[in-house]
Write a protein that holds these residues in place. Structure first.
Motif, mmCIF file in Angstrom:
data_model
loop_
_atom_site.group_PDB
_atom_site.id
_atom_site.type_symbol
_atom_site.label_atom_id
_atom_site.label_comp_id
_atom_site.label_asym_id
_atom_site.label_seq_id
_atom_site.Cartn_x
_atom_site.Cartn_y
_atom_site.Cartn_z
ATOM 1 N N HIS A 14 8.011 -2.155 0.304
ATOM 2 C CA HIS A 14 7.548 -2.963 1.421
ATOM 3 C C HIS A 14 6.654 -4.033 0.815
ATOM 4 O O HIS A 14 5.608 -3.726 0.249
ATOM 5 N N SER A 55 -3.115 -1.144 6.480
ATOM 6 C CA SER A 55 -2.036 -0.648 7.339
ATOM 7 C C SER A 55 -1.017 0.195 6.569
ATOM 8 O O SER A 55 -0.065 0.693 7.157
ATOM 9 N N ASN A 56 -1.212 0.333 5.273
ATOM 10 C CA ASN A 56 -0.374 1.244 4.486
ATOM 11 C C ASN A 56 -1.283 2.178 3.699
ATOM 12 O O ASN A 56 -1.376 2.088 2.476
ATOM 13 N N ILE A 62 6.891 3.026 0.461
ATOM 14 C CA ILE A 62 6.595 3.908 1.579
ATOM 15 C C ILE A 62 7.848 4.660 1.996
ATOM 16 O O ILE A 62 8.915 4.461 1.444
ATOM 17 N N VAL A 94 4.001 -2.110 -1.627
ATOM 18 C CA VAL A 94 3.802 -0.662 -1.538
ATOM 19 C C VAL A 94 5.174 -0.010 -1.446
ATOM 20 O O VAL A 94 6.151 -0.636 -1.036
ATOM 21 N N PRO A 147 0.596 5.208 0.647
ATOM 22 C CA PRO A 147 1.960 4.955 0.198
ATOM 23 C C PRO A 147 2.393 5.962 -0.857
ATOM 24 O O PRO A 147 1.560 6.661 -1.432
ATOM 25 N N PRO A 189 -0.742 0.248 -3.626
ATOM 26 C CA PRO A 189 -0.239 -1.108 -3.800
ATOM 27 C C PRO A 189 -0.249 -1.552 -5.263
ATOM 28 O O PRO A 189 -1.140 -1.192 -6.002
#
Lengths: 431, 431
Positions: B335, B352-353, B371, B369, B356, B360
């Motif tokens: 992503h 918001s992640n 996911i 990331v 993961p 990142p």
């Protein structure tokens, strides 16, 4: 991080001994050659534990580097000879890594005869300006080391020590460098000196050579990593930026479970490489990685990510790891040909695909046939076609193995576990 | 192909009866309305078996189409009313499909009040020029039918009868049309009349209206198909271009074997549609097909090909068939986020992640990331998300089923076998 008084005294003693010996031997030979201490040891900006001493042996512009090399050989009896642009001497003295590097004693750094001739000017430039800010340099270097961007070698693609020093000179302090960096964007130019119009992620014109970008080796991703880390540190400073906790290597069963959780397939390519320095092998490994990615994706497979590793000690082994999100494809594949109105090409295309699964039919004016794929699995494709792609000069002839996920997991050694751990836990500091 | 004397006499009798009746009824009502025989029946260019008779009922420019409609109702007692731009009457008389179409009797075709008002002018234009070349028109129409490009309906996207007639008028004969077409390229302009600067695969300015492209409905692919077929016919002419051998529908076990040979997976979407004409439903089916392709490919799946079919008789069923080359993906997916130097976006992306699989990390300056994917199978994605995509106005609310390959094969009916046979054997003539 900061060298101890003991360490400092040791470095001073070793360097002044060596510098004195240069003078003595040159005098005895009746030749002109002066020793110059350069690098971080010369200006109190070395990190504790670095244990590097760089001494340059400068001969007149019209002199002979061979003379300097002979002097170097004499003053460091137990040594090995190494080779960059020219030969130099490497020795380990009392646990310090000592480089004795012949160079020309040029007047004007813009008219150097060999790349190393610039170094004494760098040393001079920094020495004159860094006084009182040595600790800032140490902090910055250690920070860069901690966040993984220190080193202008081709493996790292990060910041050199000289670049760190210039940044401290330009911005004024460690914190100011981080503040400045936190708003860097690619193409940023830091005007320490006026210079050529160079395009790079970061441009810092070398104050001793206006045609050179000190940050030439810095990659966009390492620069971005530094920007992100600087911003995080300013938000919430922490010792772990300088000294990140050591990561433990995952056990084989942990690795297996993590790979299952990802649901992907891996291919590991291992090549026995000749014993050459990282700066020679790493670019070739990256080139081989790109060629293989290209081969796989051209045939419809897809990579999630890939990475390379180099093992030394015994055989030198280049390891290329490919993680696939698409590793198996159906027999049928589309094969797109020329537009219908290119009559000659169209005929040839149809003749060369005499019994397709479907087609020829027309899409957007072009002929399409659906034919049978030669390799349904990525690992078979690589095994079948690796001889036809370019792997880089020193990697193409070495003995090699291509392992599937299962084979890789079965034949896991400690190094591979370390490589896979780093791969699976890949993470930079962003906040 | 050429109508028999018997067929010709029948058509002449039915049309002259109807034209006479128009005059009688209009006279009895005391209104101005004249009947005009248009279309291929008017000029001896209809294909045997076509059995279409088009009669236009023209009222004065300031008259009332309603009057014409009433006359049409009266002279064709057993009829149904249909609707294009305006209402018209359709009747089956002695096995012929008769359309009675009200229109305005305009003087100047550039100033028509309704799209159908142009037709009598087309008829006039062609009648005056086609004499002696009716057989060439018949050959061309049958050739177009045989190679699958005849019909300007939106399902076919091919050549209209009027366009075929104009091509014969322009090039002079059937063979000359094929010779001309064999060197067409997209954007080709055939200057029967001077006209507007229109961009289309084929531009033939309507001699009765310089703003209209007679070939507006022709798609690039149908045009290319005609070009290819024309070229083949000229190389080796054969009756099969006009009358291709009938294709037999594959048996279910043959279809199953062929699908296994391809190694792909299919998804069949069936939607109950309202009973509307093809020209309304086909564009919506194509739109739904594109939306679904988009959804699947956005999530990393890949189509090999797709097609649509419409079943009538009982419920109207729109069938959308998708053949996938990638129908299953691993849990892990990449992503990609904003560039690191967009500080606000970068922070939001990382927040918001929160946990993961990896990352990142940075690639080309952007955060990435890895996911977990929500839908690992294409069929599950479609089932889960079909309500969120646009399927076209009349298809979005109908009852529907989504079948996997196995379900599709288990529930095979004759229509589906026909559809799959055509799909698997898709082929145009190229040589």
């Amino acid at each position: 991080m900061k060298p101890s008084e003991e360490e400092r005294r040791q470095i001073e003693r070793i360097s002044s001994d060596l510098l004195r010996r240069v003078g003595e031997v040159a005098g005895a030979k009746g030749v002109a050659c002066r020793g110059i201490l350069v690098g971080s040891a010369a200006r109190n900006t070395w990190l504790s534990g670095d244990r590097d001493i760089d001494i340059f042996l400068a001969v007149p512009e019209d002199g002979d580097l061979g003379v300097a090399l002979e002097i170097a050989r004499e003053i460091a009896p137990a040594h090995e000879e190494r080779y960059a642009e020219h030969a130099y001497v490497h020795a380990v003295i009392d646990g310090f890594e000592v480089d004795l590097v012949p160079c020309y004693d040029v007047r004007d750094p813009a008219r150097i005869k060999s790349a190393v001739d610039r170094t004494p000017f760098h040393s001079l430039y920094v020495s004159e300006r860094i006084k009182g800010r040595e600790d800032d340099v140490l902090l910055l270097k250690q920070f860069m080391k901690g966040v993984g961007v220190y080193g202008s070698d081709l493996k790292t693609g990060g910041f050199s020590g000289y670049l760190a020093e210039l940044l401290v000179i330009h911005y004024g302090s460690f914190l100011r460098v981080l503040e400045g960096a936190s708003s860097w964007r690619p193409g940023i130019r830091i005007d320490i000196a006026k210079g050529a119009d160079i395009s790079a992620p970061l441009v810092v014109i070398d104050p001793v050579d206006p045609n050179r970008n000190v940050a030439a080796a810095l990659t966009l991703d390492r620069m971005s990593q530094f920007v992100a880390a600087a911003r995080c540190f300013l938000k919430s400073p922490d010792i772990s930026f300088f000294f990140p906790p050591e990561s433990h290597t995952m056990r084989p069963d942990e690795i297996r479970a993590e790979i299952e959780r990802r649901g992907t397939e891996f291919i590991l390519l291992e090549i026995i490489a000749p014993d050459m320095v990282d700066d020679v092998l790493y670019p070739q490994m990256r080139k081989a990685e790109a060629s293989i990615k290209n081969l796989l994706e051209r045939e419809g497979f897809q990579l999630l990510r890939s990475d390379v590793d180099l093992l030394r000690g015994g055989d030198v082994r280049a390891r290329l790891l490919f993680e696939l999100s698409i590793w198996e494809l159906p027999s049928a594949r589309r094969h797109t040909g020329p537009p219908v109105w290119e009559a000659e090409h169209a005929s040839r295309f149809v003749r060369s695909n005499p019994s397709p699964l479907s087609g020829p039919y027309i899409e957007n004016g072009r002929l399409v046939v659906e034919i049978t794929r030669k390799y349904r699995r990525a690992v078979d494709l690589l095994r079948g076609e690796i001889d036809r792609i370019s792997l880089g000069r020193h990697l193409s002839s070495g003995e090699r193995r291509i392992l599937s996920t299962r084979e890789m997991l079965e034949q896991m050694d400690g190094d591979l576990a370390g490589f896979l751990t780093a791969y699976l836990n890949k993470r930079v500091t962003v906040c």
